[in-house]
Design an enzyme around this catalytic site. Sequence first.
Site, short mmCIF file in Angstrom:
data_model
loop_
_atom_site.label_atom_id
_atom_site.label_comp_id
_atom_site.label_asym_id
_atom_site.label_seq_id
_atom_site.Cartn_x
_atom_site.Cartn_y
_atom_site.Cartn_z
N HIS A 17 0.85 -1.21 0.00
CA HIS A 17 0.00 0.00 0.00
C HIS A 17 0.88 1.26 0.00
O HIS A 17 0.60 2.22 -0.72
CB HIS A 17 -0.87 0.06 1.26
CG HIS A 17 -1.90 -1.00 1.40
ND1 HIS A 17 -1.97 -1.85 2.48
CD2 HIS A 17 -2.96 -1.36 0.60
CE1 HIS A 17 -3.01 -2.67 2.36
NE2 HIS A 17 -3.62 -2.39 1.23
N LYS A 41 -15.50 -8.46 4.37
CA LYS A 41 -14.38 -8.77 5.26
C LYS A 41 -14.69 -8.35 6.70
O LYS A 41 -15.27 -7.29 6.91
CB LYS A 41 -13.12 -8.01 4.80
CG LYS A 41 -12.65 -8.36 3.40
CD LYS A 41 -11.40 -7.55 3.03
CE LYS A 41 -10.92 -7.86 1.63
NZ LYS A 41 -9.80 -6.99 1.21
N ARG A 90 -1.90 -6.06 -8.23
CA ARG A 90 -0.76 -6.94 -7.97
C ARG A 90 -0.62 -7.97 -9.07
O ARG A 90 0.27 -7.94 -9.87
CB ARG A 90 -0.93 -7.62 -6.61
CG ARG A 90 -0.68 -6.68 -5.45
CD ARG A 90 -1.25 -7.22 -4.18
NE ARG A 90 -2.70 -7.26 -4.23
CZ ARG A 90 -3.47 -7.51 -3.21
NH1 ARG A 90 -2.94 -7.78 -2.05
NH2 ARG A 90 -4.77 -7.49 -3.32
N SER A 128 -2.67 -7.73 3.03
CA SER A 128 -2.97 -7.61 4.46
C SER A 128 -3.33 -8.97 5.05
O SER A 128 -2.96 -9.29 6.17
CB SER A 128 -4.12 -6.63 4.68
OG SER A 128 -3.79 -5.37 4.20
P1 ADP Z 1 -9.92 -3.71 -0.28
O1 ADP Z 1 -10.70 -4.45 0.76
O2 ADP Z 1 -10.59 -2.45 -0.75
O3 ADP Z 1 -9.44 -4.56 -1.41
P2 ADP Z 1 -7.14 -3.64 0.57
O4 ADP Z 1 -6.52 -2.91 1.72
O5 ADP Z 1 -6.99 -5.12 0.54
O6 ADP Z 1 -8.64 -3.18 0.53
O7 ADP Z 1 -6.55 -3.08 -0.78
C1 ADP Z 1 -6.71 -1.72 -1.14
C2 ADP Z 1 -6.09 -1.50 -2.51
O8 ADP Z 1 -4.69 -1.68 -2.41
C3 ADP Z 1 -6.56 -2.50 -3.57
O9 ADP Z 1 -6.63 -1.82 -4.81
C4 ADP Z 1 -5.48 -3.53 -3.60
O10 ADP Z 1 -5.38 -4.16 -4.86
C5 ADP Z 1 -4.27 -2.65 -3.33
N1 ADP Z 1 -3.18 -3.41 -2.74
C6 ADP Z 1 -3.19 -4.22 -1.66
N2 ADP Z 1 -1.98 -4.76 -1.45
C7 ADP Z 1 -1.18 -4.28 -2.43
C8 ADP Z 1 0.18 -4.50 -2.79
N3 ADP Z 1 0.98 -5.34 -2.14
N4 ADP Z 1 0.66 -3.83 -3.84
C9 ADP Z 1 -0.14 -3.01 -4.54
N5 ADP Z 1 -1.43 -2.78 -4.29
C10 ADP Z 1 -1.95 -3.41 -3.24
#
Ligand code: ADP
Length: 158
Positions: A17, A41, A90, A128
């Site tokens: 992130h 979630k 990703r 996460s």
């Molecule tokens: P959500 O529940 O909205 O998917 P996340 O926190 O899992 O929330 O992810 C938020 C955004 O960040 C999403 O667009 C996800 O693809 C992106 N994201 C999560 N992890 C990574 C990572 N390692 N690299 C790039 N983008 C990421």
Amino acid sequence: MKIAVYPGSFDPITFGHIDIIERAVTLFDKVIVTVSQNFEKTPWFTAAERCEMIKDSVSGLANCEVDHFKGLLVDYVSRMHGTAIIRGLRALSDFEFEFKMALMNRSLAEDITTVFMMPHARYTHVSSSLVREVAGLGGDVSMLVPDHVARMLKKKLA
Ligand code: ADP
């Protein structure tokens, strides 16, 4: 002023992130990282805890703000005077869900554009949920999250 909103669960924020946020702040005048409610979630951390961890992670970035919201994302983006939604991509596995969401958001608000960004290759496997799993099993997460987040994970598990 070009304002972008980066929504997510951030449960917790990871180096993946943070990589996306650091890229986004070079492209927009202001980036609002906002904790959203995801009905699919059940979060480990409260919205307030997640905001705190994000704030600690982006304190060095002058044009980055941290917030949380409930409700429809495009309504929130409009309220913030934003014109773009940032999402991270990703692997191929992210694509279908993100594609559908971007098209849905466009049909709800034509003037808001979703911008997809790729993190550095070293973070493409980071999520996460993986961080929570490794931390929960007592593994080392120092390669995946900042120290203050690792401490919060330990506290939550204690
Ligand atoms: P959500 O529940 O909205 O998917 P996340 O926190 O899992 O929330 O992810 C938020 C955004 O960040 C999403 O667009 C996800 O693809 C992106 N994201 C999560 N992890 C990574 C990572 N390692 N690299 C790039 N983008 C990421």
